[in-house]
Design an enzyme around this catalytic site. Sequence first.
Site, PDB file in Angstrom:
ATOM      1  N   CYS A 379       0.833  -1.140  -0.038  1.00  0.00           N
ATOM      2  CA  CYS A 379      -0.005  -0.080   0.020  1.00  0.00           C
ATOM      3  C   CYS A 379       0.884   1.304   0.061  1.00  0.00           C
ATOM      4  O   CYS A 379       0.472   2.334   0.880  1.00  0.00           O
ATOM      5  CB  CYS A 379      -1.028   0.079   1.309  1.00  0.00           C
ATOM      6  SG  CYS A 379      -2.098  -1.218   1.049  1.00  0.00           S
ATOM      7  N   ALA A 380       2.146   1.313  -0.720  1.00  0.00           N
ATOM      8  CA  ALA A 380       2.772   2.388  -0.750  1.00  0.00           C
ATOM      9  C   ALA A 380       3.367   2.395  -2.266  1.00  0.00           C
ATOM     10  O   ALA A 380       4.676   2.276  -2.263  1.00  0.00           O
ATOM     11  CB  ALA A 380       3.872   2.263   0.403  1.00  0.00           C
TER      12      ALA A 380
END
Length: 485
Positions: A379-380
């Site tokens: 999630c980055a």
Amino acid sequence: MLIEDLPGTERTSRIHAGRMPALAGADLEVPLANGQMRRYVNLDFAASTPAMEAVVETVSAFVPWYSSVHRGTGWTSQVSTRAFEAARRAVHTFVGARPTDEVIFVRNSTEALNLLAHCIPLRPDQVVLSTALEHHANMLPWRRRGRVVHLDPPESPEALLDAVRRALQDRVWPVGLVAVTGASNVTGEVFPVRELATLAHEHDALIAVDAAQLAPHRAIDMVAAGIDCLALSGHKMYAPFGAGALVAPAALMAQAEPLLAGGGAVSYVTLDDVQWAALPDRLEAGSPNVVGAVALGAAATALSRAGMAHVAAHEKRLLGYLDGQFGDIPGLRRLRLWSSGGADRLGVCTFTVEGMHHALVAAALSAEHGIGVRHGCFCAHPYITWLLGVSPEQSGAIRERLRRGEHRDIPGAVRASFGIGTTVEHLDRLLAGLRTLVERGPHLEYREDPATGDYLPADDSRELPRFDLLPPLDADLRGPGCGQF
Ligand SMILES: Cc1ncc(COP(=O)(O)O)c(C=O)c1O
């Protein structure tokens, strides 16, 4: 091997004499794809930690008393209300908040940061200053508030401070808020939050810290560090019962229009008007997750009792051990933001394996070695693509494939992350598993699932457990988020 036996522990062995709080599932045995059972090695703490046993005990003790909060006159309602408010106080104390700060219970850090982005007063000309290495939870909510300046991933803590200082001095785009992570969920570096807060305040900006990763691993003192607003998640701090918290000055949120409108958030409603309640009720519409809040409060107290310095020392020692061994395995590439110097890092080790897809590495560690890690982009996406050197053209092609629902060949890495329950044996199991994979490749055959990009053993005899009152857990019962990376 005991943590005390690691080289270099003599000087500080006394702080390691105490035991880490016990975790539920620490003795869990899991099946390998060949049907053999192995003691599970959970190295996925950065995603979600196991529950602390003390938290589970507190929750079990509380559940018979569970009832409606705030409005009930029954004795159990009064007990529940007090427990809910005591949990709020425990979180407030845990993060060293000011008396003028309010703790708002939410589901998780994502909700906390969305709520903060919704509430925080910013002038139309003000920007949010952030970095390109944030978790999406500390990136996407700010975009909804207008202009966000994402600083490039800095080479060192000093470079970060320089870049922040320069951006704050920019008069064209005055910064209203500095929104940064307390520690990277991808590579573990702990940000110099205190210095960042000083810089922000010197330029009349506020600072919000995404403490999803920091809170379970390092002491936080909002007053001493000058942190204005803070988000944390219970499921990352040994209390996976669905609650998190936003801690921020009451004055910042007191006049905000509630994000959720409904019962509990109001003091009076007519057919054409509403009078919103005071904090914290104003921002906690609907029946709250009392059990989750109690669990979070219990975790905060248990971690404080264990001593965050003790927790940090345990994890740093383990990381030092892992760092020392990791470099000896050929074909592994460690992803790091700050490769040199003694900057503080959490127990996070993210890497790629030459010639082997990250999903395959993670699948083989699970199916052949009984080790749980995370793989993908954590999630980055902007940060991991930067770390991996994905070009804009490649990025465009990935986007196109995903738009078509194809999850094949998504770039990514493998992340092993740990915390209070971790031992040297766990890290040795990871190192041994990686050595075997690098030297001989996966033992089993795997097929790639095009819907998720995951690899699955072609022949998998692992049986899923059964839980009373739940239908059988069929392997094809996939949640809608299984294709996330
Ligand atoms: C640094 C960071 N911020 C925010 C989040 C979002 O946390 P949650 O999924 O609990 O909302 C995560 C989750 O991995 C994280 O690592």
